[in-house]
Design a protein around this motif. Structure first.
Motif, PDB file in Angstrom:
ATOM      1  N   ASP A 646      69.360  57.218  12.824  1.00  0.00           N
ATOM      2  CA  ASP A 646      69.416  58.672  12.982  1.00  0.00           C
ATOM      3  C   ASP A 646      68.610  59.372  11.900  1.00  0.00           C
ATOM      4  OD1 ASP A 646      71.076  58.467  15.182  1.00  0.00           O
ATOM      5  OD2 ASP A 646      72.904  58.520  13.983  1.00  0.00           O
ATOM      6  N   GLN A 661      73.864  52.976  20.081  1.00  0.00           N
ATOM      7  CA  GLN A 661      72.596  53.664  19.829  1.00  0.00           C
ATOM      8  C   GLN A 661      71.497  53.123  20.740  1.00  0.00           C
ATOM      9  OE1 GLN A 661      71.808  53.223  15.654  1.00  0.00           O
ATOM     10  NE2 GLN A 661      73.415  54.653  15.025  1.00  0.00           N
ATOM     11  N   GLU A 663      71.915  51.915  23.757  1.00  0.00           N
ATOM     12  CA  GLU A 663      72.135  52.465  25.094  1.00  0.00           C
ATOM     13  C   GLU A 663      71.676  53.915  25.156  1.00  0.00           C
ATOM     14  OE1 GLU A 663      72.840  50.778  27.687  1.00  0.00           O
ATOM     15  OE2 GLU A 663      73.095  48.933  26.534  1.00  0.00           O
ATOM     16  N   ASP A 664      71.963  54.686  24.108  1.00  0.00           N
ATOM     17  CA  ASP A 664      71.493  56.079  24.062  1.00  0.00           C
ATOM     18  C   ASP A 664      69.970  56.129  24.049  1.00  0.00           C
ATOM     19  OD1 ASP A 664      74.094  56.977  24.009  1.00  0.00           O
ATOM     20  OD2 ASP A 664      74.143  57.295  21.835  1.00  0.00           O
ATOM     21  N   TYR A 665      69.363  55.188  23.324  1.00  0.00           N
ATOM     22  CA  TYR A 665      67.901  55.127  23.245  1.00  0.00           C
ATOM     23  C   TYR A 665      67.311  54.854  24.632  1.00  0.00           C
ATOM     24  CZ  TYR A 665      63.301  53.096  22.315  1.00  0.00           C
ATOM     25  OH  TYR A 665      61.960  52.801  22.341  1.00  0.00           O
ATOM     26  N   ALA A 667      68.731  55.462  27.527  1.00  0.00           N
ATOM     27  CA  ALA A 667      68.982  56.624  28.385  1.00  0.00           C
ATOM     28  C   ALA A 667      67.962  57.724  28.108  1.00  0.00           C
ATOM     29  CB  ALA A 667      70.404  57.138  28.162  1.00  0.00           C
ATOM     30  N   ALA A 668      67.673  57.954  26.829  1.00  0.00           N
ATOM     31  CA  ALA A 668      66.698  58.990  26.465  1.00  0.00           C
ATOM     32  C   ALA A 668      65.297  58.615  26.926  1.00  0.00           C
ATOM     33  CB  ALA A 668      66.715  59.215  24.958  1.00  0.00           C
TER      34      ALA A 668
END
Length: 764
Positions: A646, A661, A663-665, A667-668
């Motif tokens: 972050d 993180q 998975e968020d990466y 998704a983004a």
């Protein structure tokens, strides 16, 4: 007393290279010596202090205790005087000026300067009247806020002999004990010379104007650069300045005169020229520069480092005000997102558990500094102190000297609690020797951070006999790839199979692109495959195996590869395979486009497996097995791993190790980036690559198939990309005789086996 931010901040240039080549031979020679000095029964190595703490690094932040008071406002400017905070903050309706006791913040006076657009400086006189230098309606104004809250205009900011100045930038406003005003301004003034086009040449200068209470000018002091303006207890101002020839000097300024005899030239001002904030202290000057707080004695011309600012969660650029009297430091800053804070630091033992973070060039690593600062700011029980092993006294190579000292401290059980390697530590070697703590054991006892918090595939690759001794916040993927036609869809091939595939396509191994002088084919293949040749748990090796002979033979056949235009080489079929690194989804997308969507990862040739490797990024951390505070150290390591991605914003290239993180990466990566246009939001590329032919590859939101391809690549990786420089040097040195035909394969592999085995045995 008041302090003001200086003009410039210098940063050392970071060195990005692997340092172990130059120092490990010395370090491990010391291991043998130390081991031989033990008793006949084999006693442990004696713990000896080796780190040479110079005058500048000898201060211990653990000998200071800090207290915090959260203020009610996010201040633009601030002064603390006799337990009262004087500050100002902006709102839509103008500038709000506040005067409040520090311990009862919000209970005092608040006044509004309606329509004010900014605050440039704030000062307080002996009667507690507040003066603000700010902007309104394109004019620079001075306002007076009386102790009763009344707001009046004291005058407009006007300067003498400045009509021909090209630009004027107000820097500060001060008052002395007699009620005289001091204006600090930076401006570009004409030199009287003209350039080749006939234009007037301007130079940047700084001036301090002195005006009386009626705003009548008395005189001004002019110099090339002003580093700071400070007032002592009697209200006498001193300017720290730098002349055009580079001389740094102190200039006393009074309302009566500014004679040259009042100038004191400093021949040894340390790093004051790069100070962010300067104030008067008991001994002379208190200043912050880079990552630390210093005190400068102008009479002795000596500099004392007080402590690392990060130890107390302070960032130099966030400081609004500071002073030091009777050994007590007071400051206000804007660290964090919500409100300003007042801090008081006094000498005395801290109630926190103090742990040390050691590494080389850590003071110049902005991400590391920010993470340590964050951790210390918001943890009441643990304090992290940075031990930077960079050797300032070694003018030729302070990095190598620092790496050598860090390695020596590790083997003598004298290292910091946590080590940040960044390529300077061979964690595999030290893990086999028992110098680091098994992180799996700490994860077992941590309900908030069990093993499955992370991408377990990566952790498993970095295990040593089922134990995990190091961790990093991110990773990248090293592999080889080409079109489906060339690779025939294979994932994992032997050397013979890869040679055959290339032959089927009408080429040999020189159709592989990506090996270079910095990463030659032998080095790369050994970096990917070192775990096949060395058992790190037992520290034994086998370099006479068929697998290693295949590596040598393959490297011998590679004569340099394709050196022309890469895009043209791919198009013509002269380049069939790429050896490189995937640092993110967009990196995968660009390579896919360059191969017209027909991309397959075949991996590096190996005896078995997929031949795709993962590599720690963002700083490799290990916990010293001899630490007295392993649990506290784990709290910091965990924080570092969970938050570094972050802090860096993903900018240091790589995939997050923390599973959530990652998975968020992903998704983004599947959502388009946009920017506001004149009529509607405009889609912008996630990444752009320009090839040698001028072709532009722009990639946007990734598809589900792109994400699945990257997931598959991570899941199938079965090795790690790890540098072991001392061993690689042995391999390259002996392999050269085989490549030149001076020695046979059998002779060379036997020599490599003997030398590496001796090296490993010496370590034990």
């Amino acid at each position: 007393m008041q302090s003001l931010k200086g003009e410039c901040v210098k940063e050392k240039q970071r060195k990005h290279k692997n340092w172990l080549t130059a120092v490990l031979a010395v370090v491990f020679a010391a291991v043998m010596f130390l081991s031989s000095c033990g008793s006949e029964s084999g006693s442990a190595i004696e713990k000896v202090q080796l780190f040479d703490e110079s005058e500048e690094s000898g201060s211990n932040a653990g000998s200071w205790a800090a207290s915090h008071v959260s203020l009610d406002w996010r201040l633009e400017e601030a002064v603390v005087k006799d337990g009262t905070v004087y500050g100002c903050y902006m709102e839509e309706n103008g500038l709000h000026v506040v005067v409040s006791p520090v311990e009862e913040t919000g209970s005092g006076l608040e006044a509004l300067i309606a329509g004010a657009e900014s605050a440039l400086s704030l000062t307080v006189d002996s009667e507690e009247n507040v003066y603000i230098l700010g902007e309104k309606d394109a004019a620079t104004m001075i306002w007076r806020v009386g102790s009763d809250g009344d707001v009046t205009e004291a005058g407009e900011f006007t300067l003498d002999d400045a009509a021909e100045a090209k630009t004027i930038t107000p820097k500060g406003l001060f008052l002395d004990s007699a009620g005289n005003f001091y204006f600090w301004a930076q401006m570009a003034v004409p030199t009287g010379e003209r350039n080749s086009n006939g234009g007037i040449v301007h130079e940047m200068v700084n001036r301090v104007y002195v005006k009386d209470a009626d705003m009548q000018s008395l005189f001004y002091l002019s110099t090339q650069s002003i580093l700071g303006v400070c007032f002592d207890e009697e209200g006498v101002p001193t300017v720290l300045a730098r002349a055009s020839e580079g001389t740094i000097y102190l200039q006393e300024v009074t309302a009566q005169s500014v004679e040259q005899e009042n100038r004191t030239v400093l021949t040894n001002a340390g790093n004051m020229a790069s100070a962010d904030n300067i104030a008067v202290s008991d001994e002379g000057f208190l200043y912050s520069s880079g990552s630390a707080l210093y005190q400068f004695d102008p009479e002795e011309e000596t500099t004392e480092k007080i402590f690392e600012l990060s130890s107390f969660g302070i960032s130099s650029s966030d400081i609004l005000f500071m002073e030091m009297h009777d050994g007590v430091i007071e400051l206000t800053d804007n660290y964090g997102d919500d409100t300003s804070e007042y801090m008081r630091l006094e000498q005395g033992e801290s109630s926190k558990t103090v742990i040390t973070l050691g590494g080389v060039m850590l003071s110049d690593d902005a991400d590391v500094q920010e993470l340590v600062t964050q951790f210390n700011r918001y943890h009441d029980d643990i304090q992290v102190e940075i031990v930077d092993y960079y050797d300032d006294s070694d003018e030729e190579d302070g990095v190598t000297a620092g790496v050598e000292q860090l390695n020596l401290d590790i083997i003598r059980n004298n290292a910091p609690d946590v080590i940040l390697g960044n390529g300077s530590i061979d964690f595999d070697v030290y893990a086999g020797l028992g110098f680091f703590t098994d992180l799996y054991e700490l994860m077992k006892m941590d309900a908030d951070c069990p093993r499955d918090t992370f991408v377990t595939q990566v952790l498993e690759l970095y295990e040593t006999n089922g134990h995990l001794y190091s961790i990093a916040p991110a990773f990248s993927i090293y592999s080889m790839w080409g079109s489906n036609g060339t690779t025939q869809g294979k994932c994992g091939v032997t050397f013979e199979e890869m040679i055959q595939l290339l032959s089927d396509a009408g080429q040999d191994i020189n159709a592989i692109y990506g090996f270079s002088a910095d990463e030659p084919v032998l080095t790369t293949l050994c970096t990917v495959g070192m775990d096949e040749f060395i058992d790190w748990d037992s520290l034994t090796c086998d370099f006479e195996s068929e697998a290693f002979c295949a590596v040598l033979q393959f490297a011998a056949q590679y004569t340099g590869g394709y050196t022309g235009n890469l895009s043209a080489g791919i198009a013509s079929g002269e380049v069939l395979l790429i050896s490189s690194v995937i640092t993110g989804v967009s990196s995968y997308q660009i390579w896919s486009e360059r191969f017209d969507g027909s991309l397959n990862f075949i991996g590096y040739p190996t005896a078995e497996g997929t031949g795709t490797a993962l590599y720690y990024r963002g700083g490799q951390l290990g916990i010293n097995a001899e630490s007295d505070n392993v649990q506290a150290t784990w709290e910091f390591v965990k924080y570092y791993i969970l938050h570094r991605y972050d802090v860096a914003g993903g900018e240091y290239q790589g995939f997050p190790l923390v599973l959530a993180q990652l998975e968020d990466y992903f998704a983004a990566a599947m959502v388009d980036d946009t920017q506001s246009g004149s009529e509607a939001e405009e889609k912008i590329p996630k990444d752009t690559y320009y090839d040698e032919n001028g072709n532009v590859y722009c990639v946007y939101a990734a598809s589900e198939s792109d994400i699945e391809a990257v997931r598959d690549l991570i899941e199938k990786a079965d090795r790690r990309f790890e540098y072991h420089t001392e061993i690689l040097d042995i391999i390259n040195e002996e392999a050269a005789y085989y490549f030149s035909g001076q020695k046979s394969m059998e002779d060379v592999t036997a020599l490599i086996q003997n030398r590496v085995n001796l090296y490993l045995q010496e370590l034990k």
